[in-house]
Structure formats: C-alpha cells, structure tokens
Design an enzyme around this catalytic site. Structure first.
Site, PDB file in Angstrom:
ATOM      1  CB  SER A 144     -18.912  12.477  26.579  1.00 39.40           C
ATOM      2  OG  SER A 144     -17.706  12.168  26.765  1.00 39.40           O
ATOM      3  CE1 TYR A 158     -18.236   9.334  21.718  1.00 40.03           C
ATOM      4  CE2 TYR A 158     -16.921  10.589  22.980  1.00 40.03           C
ATOM      5  CZ  TYR A 158     -17.857   9.666  23.002  1.00 40.03           C
ATOM      6  OH  TYR A 158     -18.579   9.120  23.999  1.00 40.03           O
TER       7      TYR A 158
HETATM    8  P1  NDP Z   1     -20.167   0.133  24.581  1.00 44.34           P
HETATM    9  O1  NDP Z   1     -19.288   0.115  23.350  1.00 44.34           O
HETATM   10  O2  NDP Z   1     -19.771  -0.864  25.886  1.00 44.34           O
HETATM   11  O3  NDP Z   1     -21.715   0.170  24.399  1.00 44.34           O
HETATM   12  C1  NDP Z   1     -22.446   0.910  23.544  1.00 44.34           C
HETATM   13  C2  NDP Z   1     -23.780   0.385  23.178  1.00 44.34           C
HETATM   14  O4  NDP Z   1     -24.509   1.033  22.205  1.00 44.34           O
HETATM   15  C3  NDP Z   1     -23.780  -1.195  22.809  1.00 44.34           C
HETATM   16  O5  NDP Z   1     -24.904  -1.716  23.963  1.00 44.34           O
HETATM   17  C4  NDP Z   1     -24.187  -1.213  21.300  1.00 44.34           C
HETATM   18  O6  NDP Z   1     -25.074  -2.382  21.209  1.00 44.34           O
HETATM   19  C5  NDP Z   1     -24.999   0.105  21.136  1.00 44.34           C
HETATM   20  N1  NDP Z   1     -25.223   0.646  19.980  1.00 44.34           N
HETATM   21  C6  NDP Z   1     -24.190   0.982  19.119  1.00 44.34           C
HETATM   22  N2  NDP Z   1     -24.655   1.245  17.867  1.00 44.34           N
HETATM   23  C7  NDP Z   1     -26.066   1.055  18.068  1.00 44.34           C
HETATM   24  C8  NDP Z   1     -26.959   0.901  16.868  1.00 44.34           C
HETATM   25  N3  NDP Z   1     -26.863   1.413  15.583  1.00 44.34           N
HETATM   26  N4  NDP Z   1     -28.319   0.700  17.370  1.00 44.34           N
HETATM   27  C9  NDP Z   1     -28.415   0.341  18.633  1.00 44.34           C
HETATM   28  N5  NDP Z   1     -27.552   0.230  19.763  1.00 44.34           N
HETATM   29  C10 NDP Z   1     -26.202   0.528  19.139  1.00 44.34           C
HETATM   30  O7  NDP Z   1     -20.020   1.797  25.181  1.00 44.34           O
HETATM   31  P2  NDP Z   1     -20.400   2.302  26.605  1.00 44.34           P
HETATM   32  O8  NDP Z   1     -21.397   1.595  27.517  1.00 44.34           O
HETATM   33  O9  NDP Z   1     -19.228   3.208  27.018  1.00 44.34           O
HETATM   34  O10 NDP Z   1     -21.221   3.788  25.872  1.00 44.34           O
HETATM   35  C11 NDP Z   1     -22.677   4.248  26.374  1.00 44.34           C
HETATM   36  C12 NDP Z   1     -22.806   5.321  26.080  1.00 44.34           C
HETATM   37  O11 NDP Z   1     -21.874   6.304  26.881  1.00 44.34           O
HETATM   38  C13 NDP Z   1     -22.533   5.934  24.721  1.00 44.34           C
HETATM   39  O12 NDP Z   1     -23.357   6.984  24.133  1.00 44.34           O
HETATM   40  C14 NDP Z   1     -21.103   6.568  24.886  1.00 44.34           C
HETATM   41  O13 NDP Z   1     -20.826   7.764  24.201  1.00 44.34           O
HETATM   42  C15 NDP Z   1     -21.111   7.361  26.473  1.00 44.34           C
HETATM   43  N6  NDP Z   1     -20.072   7.277  27.097  1.00 44.34           N
HETATM   44  C16 NDP Z   1     -19.113   6.452  27.425  1.00 44.34           C
HETATM   45  C17 NDP Z   1     -17.915   6.869  28.111  1.00 44.34           C
HETATM   46  C18 NDP Z   1     -17.024   5.751  28.393  1.00 44.34           C
HETATM   47  O14 NDP Z   1     -15.700   6.170  28.725  1.00 44.34           O
HETATM   48  N7  NDP Z   1     -17.178   4.553  28.196  1.00 44.34           N
HETATM   49  C19 NDP Z   1     -17.904   8.112  28.460  1.00 44.34           C
HETATM   50  C20 NDP Z   1     -18.712   9.013  28.220  1.00 44.34           C
HETATM   51  C21 NDP Z   1     -19.736   8.862  27.543  1.00 44.34           C
HETATM   52  P3  NDP Z   1     -25.078  -3.250  19.832  1.00 44.34           P
HETATM   53  O15 NDP Z   1     -23.526  -3.218  19.396  1.00 44.34           O
HETATM   54  O16 NDP Z   1     -25.349  -4.455  20.380  1.00 44.34           O
HETATM   55  O17 NDP Z   1     -26.037  -2.491  19.031  1.00 44.34           O
END
Ligand code: NDP
Length: 248
Positions: A144, A158
């Site tokens: 990030s 975070y």
């Molecule tokens: P979302 O919340 O939309 O997606 C997060 C994903 O992670 C979901 O598919 C969720 O699936 C999965 N997840 C969470 N916990 C678990 C677990 N224990 N096991 C397996 N899967 C898990 O957020 P984003 O798409 O934004 O996030 C994706 C990545 O991008 C993250 O690492 C985030 O930190 C990073 N990021 C995002 C930014 C933003 O502004 N959106 C900026 C910078 C980085 P499920 O709940 O079905 O398990």
C-alpha cells in the site's frame, strides 16, 4: 513450459471474492490466464468462476482462509492438481481497521497482523517450494502507499502490516530472486470493501471523505498485468499507483 506472457499462466489470487482480487482475476482471465480464486466467501468465488468460464476463460474456486497454514497449502495443491503448475501467486487478501491507537482495538490489530502479514507468509511458504522446483515463479505482493508512509492517525497498525509486506518482499526478492520474481504493488485509495473494516465509527466517517477520490480496482489489475507480462528476465520490483487527486 515457461510462459513469458499472461496467456496460459496459472495465477493464484488470494482475496479474489471482492475488490482488487476480483478485478485482477477478471482482467487476467480475459488475457488468457488460468485462474485459481481463493477467499473465504465461496459463493462469491463460484459466481466469478461461472462468469469467467461463460466468457471462455479457465478458473477454479478454492475456499481458503489465508490465516490457516493448511488452507494456504491446500490452495496451492488445488492449483497443481487442476493445472499442473503455478506461475504466479498474487498475495492480495487483506484487512484494514482504521482507528486511533488510544482506542486499543487489539482484536482488530490481531486480525490485521494475521491476515496481512501471516497470511502472506503462509502463501509464500506454500508456493515457494513449487517455484523453486519449477525454476520459475512470481509473487505479486499487495502492499500500500500506507506501506511507504505511516497513515496516521488511525492507520498506524495497518501501516505497520504493510511496511512488513514491503520489507518481506524486498528480503524475499534478495534471497530467491535469481529465478523467481517478486513484485510489490502499492496502491493508494481504491474503491472496494476495504474501507469498512473498522469498528470505530469516527474513523469510518473520516475514511469516507478520504475515499471520495478513490480510483477503481481495474487500475490495479492493469498494473499487475504489466508486471506479469514482462519477459522472465525482467523483475518489476515495485509499482506505486494512486488517485491523481490523492495528496497522501
Ligand atoms: P476488499 O475488502 O474488497 O477485499 C479483501 C479481500 O481479502 C476479500 O476478497 C476477502 O475475502 C479477502 N480476505 C480477507 N481476509 C481473508 C482471509 N482470512 N482469508 C482469505 N481471504 C481473506 O479490499 P481490497 O480489494 O481493497 O483489498 C485487497 C488488498 O489491497 C488488501 O491487501 C489491501 O490491504 C490492499 N490495498 C487496498 C487499498 C484500497 O484503498 N482499497 C489500498 C492499498 C492496498 P473473504 O472475505 O471472502 O475471505
């Protein structure tokens, strides 16, 4: 077979049930990658598999909790069983709970550390032996902008987890980089479900303002595709990508 471009590559995406992971899976499938979609919400993964296969692509769903070592191992085993190899692991699953340190939301601290750091490490542990045996492979680790600058107040833990992602990725590349590629993608504000993770109401309101200028997840999917489609001797080590209007 070593595939240099995207078509035919076997790509495992964690967190493929929403946001960046979902957009990345869709984008790479359209470019001919064979996808292994991992997350906890299997209904969402199944829907995405149906959409990808209906469009002529290839994908399977593997219900996975990245905080469970055996699940990470089973995810890679399922990829091998379905497609015979693994070319890329996109370590994307993540969780963000913004709140001031003084709120001491230690359960949410634990969750961020477990998913963002340990979850990524379990993915590395499962895929690395496969990459080493193949003599090729690529990790795409999602950090990030908050993994380069401390997002404070509220994002201290975070940011700590995302600094860890960047540090682990740098060390991993140094250790295994002669044949295995390690790419860190550092997004800024992207419009996904991520912003809803905190139980601190005031922080949620402040985040809503910050995310007004957020960009779509397809922007990150395109950056990931760029890193994947380079020839095997080109390691795209890091891409930072943020909304033009973002000042953080
Ligand atoms: P979302 O919340 O939309 O997606 C997060 C994903 O992670 C979901 O598919 C969720 O699936 C999965 N997840 C969470 N916990 C678990 C677990 N224990 N096991 C397996 N899967 C898990 O957020 P984003 O798409 O934004 O996030 C994706 C990545 O991008 C993250 O690492 C985030 O930190 C990073 N990021 C995002 C930014 C933003 O502004 N959106 C900026 C910078 C980085 P499920 O709940 O079905 O398990």
């Amino acid at each position: 077979m070593t595939t240099q471009n995207i078509s035919g590559k076997v790509v495992v995406v964690t967190g493929a049930s929403s946001g960046l992971g979902e957009a990345t899976a869709r984008h790479l499938a359209a470019k001919g990658a064979r996808l292994v979609l991992a997350a906890r919400r299997l209904d969402r993964l199944d829907a995405l598999v149906a959409e990808i296969t209906a469009a002529g692509g290839q994908a399977i769903a593997v219900q996975t909790d990245v905080t469970v070592k055996a699940d990470a191992a089973a995810m890679i085993a399922a990829a091998l069983k379905a497609f015979g190899r693994v070319d890329v692991l996109v370590n994307n699953a993540g969780y963000m709970a913004i709140a001031p340190m003084s709120a001491t939301l230690t359960d949410e601290w634990d969750k961020m550390i477990d998913i963002n750091i340990k979850g990524l490490l379990y993915g590395v542990a499962a895929a690395l032996p496969v990459f080493e045996a193949q003599g090729s492979g690529q990790f795409i680790n999602i950090s990030s902008i908050a993994g380069r600058k401390v997002f404070s107040p509220g994002g201290t833990v975070y940011s700590g987890t995302k600094f860890a992602v960047s540090a682990i990725s740098e060390g991993l590349r140094h250790e295994v980089g002669s044949k295995i590629r390690v790419t860190v993608i550092s997004p800024g504000g992207v419009n996904t479900e991520l912003k809803n993770g905190s139980s601190d109401e005031q922080s949620l309101k402040a985040l809503d303002d910050f995310y007004q200028i957020a960009i779509g997840p397809d922007a990150i999917a395109r950056a990931i595709a760029y890193a994947l489609e380079q020839p095997a001797d080109v390691d795209v080590s890091e891409i930072a990508i943020r909304p033009t209007a973002q000042d953080f």
